[in-house]
Design an enzyme around this catalytic site. Structure first.
Site, short mmCIF file in Angstrom:
data_model
loop_
_atom_site.label_atom_id
_atom_site.label_comp_id
_atom_site.label_asym_id
_atom_site.label_seq_id
_atom_site.Cartn_x
_atom_site.Cartn_y
_atom_site.Cartn_z
N VAL A 59 0.82 -1.22 0.00
CA VAL A 59 0.00 0.00 0.00
C VAL A 59 0.85 1.26 0.00
O VAL A 59 0.32 2.38 -0.12
CB VAL A 59 -0.98 0.02 1.20
CG1 VAL A 59 -1.98 -1.11 1.11
CG2 VAL A 59 -0.24 0.02 2.53
N TYR A 165 1.54 6.03 15.78
CA TYR A 165 0.34 5.24 15.51
C TYR A 165 -0.91 6.06 15.83
O TYR A 165 -1.89 6.04 15.07
CB TYR A 165 0.38 3.97 16.35
CG TYR A 165 -0.66 2.94 16.00
CD1 TYR A 165 -0.72 2.37 14.74
CD2 TYR A 165 -1.59 2.52 16.95
CE1 TYR A 165 -1.67 1.41 14.41
CE2 TYR A 165 -2.55 1.56 16.64
CZ TYR A 165 -2.58 1.01 15.38
OH TYR A 165 -3.53 0.06 15.07
#
Length: 259
Positions: A59, A165
């Protein structure tokens, strides 16, 4: 939108965990599914077991993503559903002092950037391709397509060491409504599921005692989530035409503590 054999779907990160459970649920409902995953061995196995098509994809790469969408559409036709589960993170404090030596180190920028590229940019890269393809379809039950993204409890209650994150997943939450508004005239719905602590392969290193302790942090039910619960929510978002532009918490009511 009805889920049956006429429906084509793509699930990124579909070879394991939340993604694989979603693939299984879609296939059980009759949909044609393409699994996007970087792990070729796991992807081929998942495709064989579920009767799906596997497309190896990174991706982080436009070329890889474009090739995967082309392969999926050649086999299953233009997708009406995209579920993005591909992602990952790291655990590095913003800055820290070594307890023994006193040396001070900080979070390397390249490692921060990688997590944002993998989660946020990787998700958006797949969204743009899916949306453009869905726009070529005629509406079905009012929708041309449905896009479902995956955030995390870290998006709103990131724990120590999760700066990258948390930022990446918060960005997914933040762009959900904007993309839904962008695509509203094209009858494409966009939503995000924000799971709490789930018993996925990412928890493989945790001992049964650790899992029990983590589960006890959840108000009700006091346990870890299971991937099938994520998949069930994803299918409900596809079916329920009035869910749009929102982030759905799926976490048993937990609010993460600092560590």
């Amino acid at each position: 939108m009805k889920i049956d054999s006429s429906l084509s779907a793509i699930v990124t990160g579909g070879a394991s965990g939340l993604g694989l459970a979603t693939v299984q649920a879609l296939r059980t409902a009759g949909a044609k599914v393409a699994i996007f995953d970087l792990n070729e061995e796991a992807g081929l196995k998942a495709a064989e077991e579920t009767g799906s098509v596997f497309c190896q994809v990174d991706v982080l790469s436009d070329e890889s993503v474009d090739a995967a969408f082309a392969k999926a559409r050649e086999v299953n036709g233009q997708e009406r559903v995209l579920v993005t589960c591909a992602g990952g993170g790291n655990a590095i404090p913003t800055a820290r002092r070594d307890k023994k030596t006193g040396e001070i180190n900080f979070f390397p920028s390249d490692k921060f950037e990688f997590v944002l590229k993998l989660n946020t940019v990787g998700t958006f890269r797949c969204i743009t391709r899916a949306a453009a393809g869905m726009m070529s379809l005629e509406p079905l039950e009012g929708d041309r397509g449905v896009i479902i993204n995956t955030a995390s409890a870290a998006a709103t209650e990131g724990q120590m060491g999760q700066a990258a994150y948390s930022a990446a997943k918060a960005a997914i939450n933040g762009m959900t409504l904007t993309i839904a508004r962008d695509l509203s005239r094209e009858a494409i719905r966009v939503n995000t599921i924000q799971p709490g602590i789930f018993d996925t392969p990412a928890m493989a290193r945790a001992t049964p005692q650790m899992k029990e302790a983590l589960g006890a942090m959840v108000p009700h039910p006091p346990r870890l989530g299971v991937s099938e619960e994520y998949a069930s929510m994803a299918l409900e978002v596809v079916r329920n035409g009035y869910i749009n532009g929102t982030t759905i918490r799926l976490d048993g009511g937990i609010r993460m503590q600092p560590r």
